[in-house]
Design a protein around this motif. Structure first.
Motif, PDB file in Angstrom:
ATOM      1  N   THR A 216       0.846  -1.205   0.000  1.00 14.52           N
ATOM      2  CA  THR A 216       0.000   0.000   0.000  1.00 14.52           C
ATOM      3  C   THR A 216       0.872   1.241   0.000  1.00 14.52           C
ATOM      4  O   THR A 216       0.584   2.213  -0.707  1.00 14.52           O
ATOM      5  N   THR A 217       1.955   1.218   0.786  1.00 18.91           N
ATOM      6  CA  THR A 217       2.878   2.358   0.787  1.00 18.91           C
ATOM      7  C   THR A 217       3.387   2.629  -0.623  1.00 18.91           C
ATOM      8  O   THR A 217       3.405   3.776  -1.077  1.00 18.91           O
ATOM      9  N   ALA A 218       3.774   1.566  -1.318  1.00 19.82           N
ATOM     10  CA  ALA A 218       4.305   1.741  -2.667  1.00 19.82           C
ATOM     11  C   ALA A 218       3.228   2.302  -3.594  1.00 19.82           C
ATOM     12  O   ALA A 218       3.487   3.189  -4.407  1.00 19.82           O
ATOM     13  N   ARG A 219       2.001   1.800  -3.453  1.00 19.21           N
ATOM     14  CA  ARG A 219       0.905   2.333  -4.280  1.00 19.21           C
ATOM     15  C   ARG A 219       0.709   3.809  -3.989  1.00 19.21           C
ATOM     16  O   ARG A 219       0.513   4.608  -4.897  1.00 19.21           O
ATOM     17  N   ALA A 220       0.758   4.161  -2.690  1.00 22.62           N
ATOM     18  CA  ALA A 220       0.536   5.559  -2.310  1.00 22.62           C
ATOM     19  C   ALA A 220       1.633   6.458  -2.873  1.00 22.62           C
ATOM     20  O   ALA A 220       1.438   7.653  -3.028  1.00 22.62           O
ATOM     21  N   LYS A 221       2.816   5.867  -3.163  1.00 23.87           N
ATOM     22  CA  LYS A 221       3.897   6.649  -3.758  1.00 23.87           C
ATOM     23  C   LYS A 221       3.647   6.893  -5.231  1.00 23.87           C
ATOM     24  O   LYS A 221       4.347   7.667  -5.866  1.00 23.87           O
ATOM     25  N   GLY A 222       2.688   6.163  -5.798  1.00 20.55           N
ATOM     26  CA  GLY A 222       2.429   6.302  -7.227  1.00 20.55           C
ATOM     27  C   GLY A 222       3.227   5.330  -8.080  1.00 20.55           C
ATOM     28  O   GLY A 222       3.361   5.531  -9.285  1.00 20.55           O
ATOM     29  N   VAL A 223       3.754   4.273  -7.446  1.00 17.59           N
ATOM     30  CA  VAL A 223       4.493   3.266  -8.211  1.00 17.59           C
ATOM     31  C   VAL A 223       3.520   2.534  -9.130  1.00 17.59           C
ATOM     32  O   VAL A 223       2.385   2.250  -8.747  1.00 17.59           O
ATOM     33  N   ARG A 224       3.965   2.238 -10.367  1.00 23.22           N
ATOM     34  CA  ARG A 224       3.101   1.529 -11.319  1.00 23.22           C
ATOM     35  C   ARG A 224       2.792   0.118 -10.809  1.00 23.22           C
ATOM     36  O   ARG A 224       3.646  -0.520 -10.197  1.00 23.22           O
ATOM     37  N   GLU A 225       1.591  -0.345 -11.119  1.00 28.79           N
ATOM     38  CA  GLU A 225       1.141  -1.652 -10.643  1.00 28.79           C
ATOM     39  C   GLU A 225       2.125  -2.769 -11.034  1.00 28.79           C
ATOM     40  O   GLU A 225       2.446  -3.646 -10.257  1.00 28.79           O
ATOM     41  N   ARG A 226       2.621  -2.698 -12.266  1.00 26.10           N
ATOM     42  CA  ARG A 226       3.580  -3.681 -12.753  1.00 26.10           C
ATOM     43  C   ARG A 226       4.856  -3.682 -11.898  1.00 26.10           C
ATOM     44  O   ARG A 226       5.378  -4.726 -11.537  1.00 26.10           O
ATOM     45  N   GLN A 227       5.318  -2.473 -11.561  1.00 24.83           N
ATOM     46  CA  GLN A 227       6.513  -2.346 -10.723  1.00 24.83           C
ATOM     47  C   GLN A 227       6.234  -2.854  -9.305  1.00 24.83           C
ATOM     48  O   GLN A 227       7.099  -3.419  -8.665  1.00 24.83           O
ATOM     49  N   ILE A 228       5.011  -2.619  -8.848  1.00 28.02           N
ATOM     50  CA  ILE A 228       4.653  -3.082  -7.509  1.00 28.02           C
ATOM     51  C   ILE A 228       4.754  -4.596  -7.467  1.00 28.02           C
ATOM     52  O   ILE A 228       5.334  -5.176  -6.555  1.00 28.02           O
ATOM     53  N   VAL A 229       4.229  -5.241  -8.507  1.00 21.05           N
ATOM     54  CA  VAL A 229       4.266  -6.702  -8.533  1.00 21.05           C
ATOM     55  C   VAL A 229       5.702  -7.194  -8.683  1.00 21.05           C
ATOM     56  O   VAL A 229       6.158  -8.047  -7.923  1.00 21.05           O
ATOM     57  N   TYR A 230       6.444  -6.646  -9.659  1.00 18.95           N
ATOM     58  CA  TYR A 230       7.752  -7.230  -9.938  1.00 18.95           C
ATOM     59  C   TYR A 230       8.872  -6.732  -9.022  1.00 18.95           C
ATOM     60  O   TYR A 230       9.793  -7.470  -8.727  1.00 18.95           O
ATOM     61  N   ARG A 231       8.810  -5.467  -8.583  1.00 19.63           N
ATOM     62  CA  ARG A 231       9.876  -4.965  -7.702  1.00 19.63           C
ATOM     63  C   ARG A 231       9.604  -5.271  -6.240  1.00 19.63           C
ATOM     64  O   ARG A 231      10.479  -5.712  -5.511  1.00 19.63           O
ATOM     65  N   HIS A 232       8.370  -5.003  -5.815  1.00 21.34           N
ATOM     66  CA  HIS A 232       8.076  -5.107  -4.382  1.00 21.34           C
ATOM     67  C   HIS A 232       7.570  -6.492  -3.997  1.00 21.34           C
ATOM     68  O   HIS A 232       8.072  -7.115  -3.075  1.00 21.34           O
ATOM     69  N   ALA A 233       6.549  -6.971  -4.721  1.00 27.29           N
ATOM     70  CA  ALA A 233       5.914  -8.218  -4.293  1.00 27.29           C
ATOM     71  C   ALA A 233       6.785  -9.427  -4.625  1.00 27.29           C
ATOM     72  O   ALA A 233       7.076 -10.258  -3.768  1.00 27.29           O
ATOM     73  N   LEU A 234       7.229  -9.517  -5.863  1.00 24.06           N
ATOM     74  CA  LEU A 234       7.914 -10.739  -6.285  1.00 24.06           C
ATOM     75  C   LEU A 234       9.203 -10.956  -5.506  1.00 24.06           C
ATOM     76  O   LEU A 234       9.522 -12.073  -5.116  1.00 24.06           O
ATOM     77  N   ARG A 235       9.926  -9.866  -5.261  1.00 25.01           N
ATOM     78  CA  ARG A 235      11.184 -10.023  -4.534  1.00 25.01           C
ATOM     79  C   ARG A 235      10.970 -10.653  -3.163  1.00 25.01           C
ATOM     80  O   ARG A 235      11.726 -11.512  -2.737  1.00 25.01           O
ATOM     81  N   ASN A 236       9.923 -10.215  -2.492  1.00 25.54           N
ATOM     82  CA  ASN A 236       9.619 -10.805  -1.192  1.00 25.54           C
ATOM     83  C   ASN A 236       9.027 -12.196  -1.335  1.00 25.54           C
ATOM     84  O   ASN A 236       9.317 -13.091  -0.553  1.00 25.54           O
ATOM     85  N   ALA A 237       8.183 -12.366  -2.356  1.00 26.09           N
ATOM     86  CA  ALA A 237       7.489 -13.642  -2.522  1.00 26.09           C
ATOM     87  C   ALA A 237       8.451 -14.748  -2.935  1.00 26.09           C
ATOM     88  O   ALA A 237       8.226 -15.916  -2.643  1.00 26.09           O
ATOM     89  N   LEU A 238       9.543 -14.376  -3.620  1.00 21.55           N
ATOM     90  CA  LEU A 238      10.446 -15.416  -4.114  1.00 21.55           C
ATOM     91  C   LEU A 238      11.218 -16.094  -2.990  1.00 21.55           C
ATOM     92  O   LEU A 238      11.728 -17.197  -3.171  1.00 21.55           O
ATOM     93  N   LEU A 239      11.282 -15.455  -1.820  1.00 21.27           N
ATOM     94  CA  LEU A 239      12.033 -16.074  -0.726  1.00 21.27           C
ATOM     95  C   LEU A 239      11.476 -17.459  -0.393  1.00 21.27           C
ATOM     96  O   LEU A 239      12.210 -18.438  -0.428  1.00 21.27           O
ATOM     97  N   PRO A 240      10.164 -17.573  -0.073  1.00 14.70           N
ATOM     98  CA  PRO A 240       9.655 -18.931   0.175  1.00 14.70           C
ATOM     99  C   PRO A 240       9.686 -19.811  -1.066  1.00 14.70           C
ATOM    100  O   PRO A 240       9.818 -21.036  -0.938  1.00 14.70           O
ATOM    101  N   VAL A 241       9.593 -19.220  -2.240  1.00 12.13           N
ATOM    102  CA  VAL A 241       9.615 -20.026  -3.462  1.00 12.13           C
ATOM    103  C   VAL A 241      10.975 -20.705  -3.631  1.00 12.13           C
ATOM    104  O   VAL A 241      11.055 -21.874  -4.020  1.00 12.13           O
ATOM    105  N   VAL A 242      12.023 -19.972  -3.310  1.00 11.07           N
ATOM    106  CA  VAL A 242      13.367 -20.551  -3.399  1.00 11.07           C
ATOM    107  C   VAL A 242      13.449 -21.811  -2.534  1.00 11.07           C
ATOM    108  O   VAL A 242      13.988 -22.836  -2.948  1.00 11.07           O
TER     109      VAL A 242
END
Lengths: 316, 367, 281
Positions: A216-242
């Motif tokens: 939500t913080t990233a969205r409030a900054k005006g980050v693009r949805e695509r960037q939110i998914v690939y920069r913010h979400a995926l980086r964190n999500a990949l930890l358990p995936v690894v």
């Protein structure tokens, strides 16, 4: 960090010991013993030869002594001699490991390449038809018998379309292109299960992360949805995936057994199957131990990688 | 003084204006009207407060302004959100994204969870700049250092390479503020920014935000459950209850002459650091109503110690408080000069306070 | 499960697919003799390797046996192996997990390291080893799969127990002087069953796959018993002249395992509030 590594290594050693015991013991549950297996059905009748062989093989020594001898041999890299082919087991394993690892790594790349975009799409469009399709693909991957998919791929691409040979193996250092070309079908067949498991893991992890405050913080900054998914979400999500991919490494390597049989690939899995058919006890022991060690090592390395990727652990 | 400011600005177009804003959430077995017809004005450079218990709709209002509510679960409207004369609800997604962070920024409650744990502080502040301003890396980095310096983080050039978990709670909130200020927004929405911090840090962070919004000329909406936070910070206070504004007045006016029982309750429950230990907190009895099953009449009536029959029968409007400046509106039958109402006009609420305190004291003894 | 809960469950299209597929597999397993048009083992040398026709819907194999009948009978092996092996794995694994989780300390450590060690062997390889040791038969397949799956349930149960153990009702029971077995089975076990049921369902599917794999390698069910894996094994030799043997048997495996996995997935989704959209005002 260092303390963590030490503790982790210590537990791994305990498990490693238990694994070696299981690998060693499984052979003693086998019907008939090594000496009888070497002599074959007729030789077993010759009492004197049988006893002599038992003596030379050390089969009359107590179990613990034999275990210690076996393990010290293994630690020096001496796995003994194959009962079937009389070749040294160590070099034989090494030779067979190449094709299996190539197969497993290619399968893993294919699986991850499909799973990450599909899992992310499922998570981002949670509850829509995209998500349902992703879930169906994931479960289909898990539900497909890899060896059957292999047979189907042979049927379509080798028998009907004649684009690829039905089977065969060329070492990658001899002809990299040809080697990869021959390995594509088996790798796809092996990849499906891992792909299914990974899609689900990516989906769950991304959904979880997308609910975090920092998104939500990233969205409030005006980050693009695509960037939110690939920069913010995926980086964190990949930890358990690894972690999941690391833990699946062993299953993938062993799952190669049926695939190697279908595609006539001279790998570790086929070696295991052949050894069982020919009651090659020493080889079975070695192969089982090797697989278990690979599994333990990959989960150990996964943990280290995880710690490396997560700054919260890295800087502790 | 604050009263005259509000009056003067009334002629201009406000920076932000909410007109009859509604926000509904889809929930199990129907919808929940979280925000129910809210009107609000914020002028350039002005700081206002929205105060109410959790679940009263104040955060939903703030998130609706930036359209940060989940599209599949929340419906914003009917109503208008006018910012610099444009209706934000009519903007396309891309145009709305240009507003976020650049024109309107938001600071969230919990600095522990509102920063991405796998990105450095510097990268997260720099991202806000990179999204809206095409600047070189070196320039962005310089700005990040400036911003961290501005919010009072020591050796910023070094600390910008730290990860959030290497910062303390107060420092994280400073970093979050720096992130919000990165693009010099004209409006900052501060959503319970001190709730997760301990008392000494609260004062520091409030002082910092006050100082920055004054020097940078930003309008600020302070959202809090604690009237103590808005005192001395805002020019106007809006008290919200169950999705509606129940009292609104210039800050001094609301502290000096609160007109309705819910505001009295909030004043009593605000931590007053000067009061003796035992008198500090008197929580309002009961819980806010279930928004999917609202009571008839006044929404606060079931918890109100001054309720009369009329309160449960018909709904009071937000109307000028009799005998008070015209900027003071209240939603209470007891405070309005209407037939059957007005029994609380001129009521001395602080006398109730003593009574309520005795009650809660005896309860404490009982426990 | 009452009618309302069942209705809720079937409101998802995937759940309907799951129940249909699993229902079909179980039905054909129970009523194989009635459903199958032919005796699955009746050989007919006048009708060898026939492609699908009105008489033999899925064709015949190299001995002229009706493929459809063999595949319907094959569902018996699949369902039997799936249910019994997972049943054993759950019983033994959960018991170990309960003990480890409740006892903690050295006993916990010992059980969990053993579990780790078994888990270190990839399931198909462990099954291969056990099959080699005990010789191929239906019983040994079940044992082999059960041993391989047991650690999964031990770990799951233990983690569940650890999360339940500190809850108030357990503390209360302990304070009232209840004995350990009573606490474990009366107070803790009921709270750990739901995730175990979901996991067990998924593993029934995996067990069917393992059985098929072992039988395909020739280390599982032995011919002439009709099992999907053995049918695939013999069909592989005729892939060019009679591809329908391989195609149809694989589809039977796939649909059954897909149904079971979907069922497990839906069960888990029902328990996990995070899996569905959560709404907070």
């Amino acid at each position: 960090m260092a303390r963590y590594v030490w503790r982790r290594a210590l537990t791994a050693l305990v498990v490693l010991f238990l694994v070696s015991v299981i690998s060693f013991i499984i052979v003693f549950v086998l019907p008939g013993d090594t000496a009888a297996a070497i002599l074959g059905e007729d030789g077993g009748l010759d009492r004197e030869r049988y006893e002599a062989l038992r003596e030379t093989l050390g089969l009359n020594k107590p179990l613990i002594t034999r275990y210690v001898e076996w393990v010290t041999g293994v630690l020096r890299g001496d796995f003994g001699v194959s009962l079937r082919t009389s070749e040294e087991i160590g070099p034989a394993l090494l030779q067979r490991a190449g094709p299996t690892f190539q197969l497993a790594i290619m399968a893993m790349l294919i699986a991850v390449a499909v799973a990450i975009p599909v899992g992310v799409a499922s998570a981002v469009r949670q509850g829509t038809w995209v998500d349902t399709a992703g879930t169906l693909l994931a479960l289909s991957g898990i539900a497909t018998p890899g060896f059957w998919l292999g047979i189907m791929l042979i049927l379509v691409f080798a028998v009907w379309l004649k684009w690829l040979p039905p089977s065969g193996y060329v070492p990658i250092w001899e002809s990299p292109l040809e080697s990869v070309r021959l390995m594509i079908l088996p790798a796809v067949a092996l990849a499906t299960a891992l792909m299914g498991v990974t899609i689900r893991q990516v989906r769950t992890a991304v959904i979880e992360v997308l609910g975090e405050d920092y998104i939500t913080t990233a969205r409030a900054k005006g980050v693009r949805e695509r960037q939110i998914v690939y920069r913010h979400a995926l980086r964190n999500a990949l930890l358990p995936v690894v972690t999941v991919i690391g833990l699946q490494m062993g299953q993938t390597l062993a799952g190669a057994a049926t695939i190697e049989v279908v595609f006539s690939i001279p790998g570790l899995g086929r070696l295991a199957v052949d050894s069982i058919f020919f009651r090659d006890f020493t080889m079975i022991q070695a192969v089982m131990l090797l697989f278990a060690v690979i599994v333990l090592a990959s989960s150990f390395l996964t943990d280290l990688l995880y710690a490396r990727l997560d700054p919260r652990i890295r800087y502790r | 003084m604050s009263e005259t400011v509000a009056m003067d600005n009334n002629d201009q177009t406000p920076l932000l204006e909410l007109r009859g804003l509604h926000v509904a959430f889809a929930a199990r077995g129907g919808t929940v009207q979280a925000v129910d017809g809210v009107d609000l004005r914020v002028h350039e450079g002005e700081t206002i407060g929205i105060v109410g218990e959790s679940g009263c709709g104040k955060s939903a209002t703030a998130r609706a302004i930036l359209r940060l509510l989940p599209a599949n679960a929340a419906r914003i409207g009917p109503g208008e959100i006018r910012f610099s004369g444009r209706d934000l609800l009519a903007l396309g997604d891309e145009a709305m994204r240009q507003v976020r962070g650049r024109k309107i920024a938001m600071i969230f409650q919990d600095p522990m969870t509102s920063l991405n744990p796998v990105m450095t502080i510097g990268a997260q502040i720099g991202e806000a700049l990179a999204v809206h301003e095409k600047a070189t890396r070196a320039k962005t980095e310089r700005r990040v250092v400036e911003l961290l310096e501005l919010v009072g983080i020591p050796s910023p050039a070094k600390r910008m390479h730290d990860y959030p978990h290497q910062f303390s709670g107060g420092m994280r909130q400073r970093a979050v503020i720096a992130m919000a200020l990165a693009c010099r927004p004209s409006l900052v929405l501060a959503d319970e920014i001190t709730t997760a911090l301990d008392v000494t840090l609260q004062a520091q962070i409030l002082e910092l935000l006050k100082h920055l919004s004054q020097t940078l000329g930003m309008a600020t909406v302070m959202i809090t459950h604690d009237l103590g936070v808005v005192a001395g910070m805002t020019s106007r206070v809006n008290v919200m209850y169950a999705g509606q504004i129940v009292e609104t007045a210039p800050t001094d006016e609301i502290f000096d002459h609160p007109t309705m029982p819910y505001t009295w309750g909030l004043l009593r429950s605000a931590p007053n650091l000067e009061a003796p230990e035992a008198e500090r907190l008197t929580p309002i009895e009961g819980l806010p109503p279930d928004l999917s099953d609202l009571p008839d009449g006044c929404r606060f009536a079931p918890r109100c110690p001054h309720r009369r029959n009329i309160c449960g029968e018909s709904t009071p409007a937000l109307a000028p408080a009799p005998g008070r400046p015209s900027a003071h509106l209240t939603r209470c039958w007891g405070a309005q000069d209407v037939p059957g109402g007005g029994w609380l006009i001129g009521h001395n609420w602080q006398n109730d306070a003593a009574g309520a305190l005795v009650e809660s004291d005896s309860e404490d003894v009982g426990r | 499960m009452n009618t309302q809960a069942l209705k809720d469950f079937l409101s998802s299209p995937l759940a309907v697919i799951a129940v249909t597929l699993v229902g079909a597999a179980v039905f054909s397993a129970i009523f194989a003799d009635l459903v199958a048009p032919f005796d699955p083992n009746k050989q007919d040398y006048s009708a060898v390797l026939q492609s699908p026709s009105a008489e033999h819907w899925l064709g015949t194999d190299q001995l002229g046996r009706d493929m459809l009948s063999r595949l319907i009978h094959g569902s018996r092996i699949a369902v039997l192996v799936g249910l019994t092996s997972v049943g054993f794995a759950v019983s033994v694994g959960s018991l170990l997990g309960l003990i480890a989780g409740y006892a903690s300390g050295i006993l916990d450590e010992a059980i969990m390291r053993l579990v780790d060690a078994i888990l270190a062997f990839p399931s198909i390889l462990l099954a291969l080893g056990i099959m080699a040791a005990l010789g191929p038969s239906l019983t040994t397949i079940v044992i082999a799969i059960a041993i391989g799956d047991m650690p999964v349930f031990a770990r799951l149960t233990r983690s569940q127990v650890l999360s339940v153990r500190e809850r108030d009702f357990v503390t209360a029971a302990t304070a009232m002087g209840a004995r350990a077995p009573r606490i474990v089975f009366r107070h803790i076990w009921p709270h750990v069953t739901a995730p175990i049921v979901a996991m067990a369902t998924l593993h029934v599917g995996l067990a069917i796959l393992t059985e098929a794999g072992l039988s395909f390698l020739g280390l599982g069910v032995q011919p002439p018993t009709a099992s999907w894996g053995t049918i695939l094994r013999s069909g592989f030799g005729y892939i060019e002249v009679a591809p329908w043997i391989s195609i149809s048997s694989g589809i039977f495996i796939f649909l059954t395992v897909l149904g079971v996995s979907l069922l497990g997935d839906e069960l888990r989704r029902k328990q996990d509030p995070r899996a569905t959209a959560t709404v907070r005002p």
